[in-house]
Design a protein around this motif. Sequence first.
Motif, short mmCIF file in Angstrom:
data_model
loop_
_atom_site.label_atom_id
_atom_site.label_comp_id
_atom_site.label_asym_id
_atom_site.label_seq_id
_atom_site.Cartn_x
_atom_site.Cartn_y
_atom_site.Cartn_z
N VAL A 125 1.12 -1.75 0.06
CA VAL A 125 -0.07 -0.37 -0.03
C VAL A 125 1.10 1.34 0.15
O VAL A 125 0.35 2.10 -0.55
CB VAL A 125 -1.19 -0.02 1.23
N ALA A 126 1.92 1.63 0.65
CA ALA A 126 3.00 2.51 1.25
C ALA A 126 3.56 2.68 -0.51
O ALA A 126 3.85 3.60 -1.14
CB ALA A 126 3.34 2.49 1.80
N ALA A 127 4.12 1.45 -1.19
CA ALA A 127 4.39 1.63 -2.83
C ALA A 127 3.92 2.53 -3.41
O ALA A 127 4.25 3.02 -4.19
CB ALA A 127 5.93 0.56 -2.84
N VAL A 142 -2.09 14.21 1.36
CA VAL A 142 -1.56 13.13 1.35
C VAL A 142 -1.82 12.87 3.20
O VAL A 142 -1.52 13.38 3.91
CB VAL A 142 -0.59 12.22 1.08
N GLU A 143 -3.04 11.13 3.22
CA GLU A 143 -3.66 11.52 4.51
C GLU A 143 -2.62 9.40 4.82
O GLU A 143 -3.32 8.66 4.16
CB GLU A 143 -4.69 11.12 4.59
N GLY A 144 -2.83 9.39 5.46
CA GLY A 144 -2.20 7.81 5.87
C GLY A 144 -1.25 6.44 5.77
O GLY A 144 -1.02 5.89 5.69
N LEU A 145 -0.20 7.74 4.95
CA LEU A 145 0.65 6.87 4.64
C LEU A 145 1.63 6.34 5.76
O LEU A 145 2.07 5.34 6.00
CB LEU A 145 1.53 8.02 3.63
N ALA A 146 1.55 7.04 6.92
CA ALA A 146 2.48 6.60 8.27
C ALA A 146 2.11 4.98 8.70
O ALA A 146 2.47 3.57 8.80
CB ALA A 146 2.68 7.12 8.85
N GLY A 147 0.74 4.62 7.88
CA GLY A 147 0.28 3.49 8.27
C GLY A 147 0.19 2.36 7.94
O GLY A 147 -0.17 1.51 7.50
N ALA A 148 -0.24 3.17 6.49
CA ALA A 148 -0.84 1.97 4.75
C ALA A 148 -1.39 1.45 5.35
O ALA A 148 -1.36 0.29 4.57
CB ALA A 148 0.61 1.35 4.93
N ASP A 149 -2.78 1.21 6.06
CA ASP A 149 -3.91 0.76 6.06
C ASP A 149 -5.39 1.15 5.35
O ASP A 149 -5.85 0.74 4.20
CB ASP A 149 -4.74 0.51 6.97
N TRP A 150 -5.16 2.98 5.11
CA TRP A 150 -5.89 3.23 4.08
C TRP A 150 -4.89 4.93 3.74
O TRP A 150 -4.75 5.31 4.11
CB TRP A 150 -6.80 3.34 5.08
#
Length: 124
Positions: free
Chosen positions: A57-59, A78-86
């Motif tokens: 997801v992050a990639a 961008v939101e949520g990149l650190a957790g990479a769930d959504w």
Amino acid sequence: MPSPAGAPESSVSRAVNAALRSLEDSKAEDIVSIDIHGKSPLADYMIVASGRSHRHVAAVAEHLIRALKNAGIGAARVEGLAGADWVLIDSGDIIVHVFRPEVREFYNIEKMWQTPDLEDETVH
């Protein structure tokens, strides 16, 4: 010379095409593009895709952010990149959601934007 009214459509089309190419190149799964023009003031298109894992997801999201910038779309929020769930990527004209499959299934945001079937409207 194109008319000013035609410029936003070509900009939206360019953004959608760049996003879809990037998602396909990154091996994103279950890619769905939804025209929300006139349904929401947030954007003209929403694209939903899945990655196989947090890392995927992050990639996928990072590749998409670079692709949009390289296509001249501009800096996306961008939101949520650190957790990479959504991960939500908002370029203005389009909003892209990249989910892990379990999270996508739980929120099922595509269903909110699809036209309901007549069967769904009947009382049982």
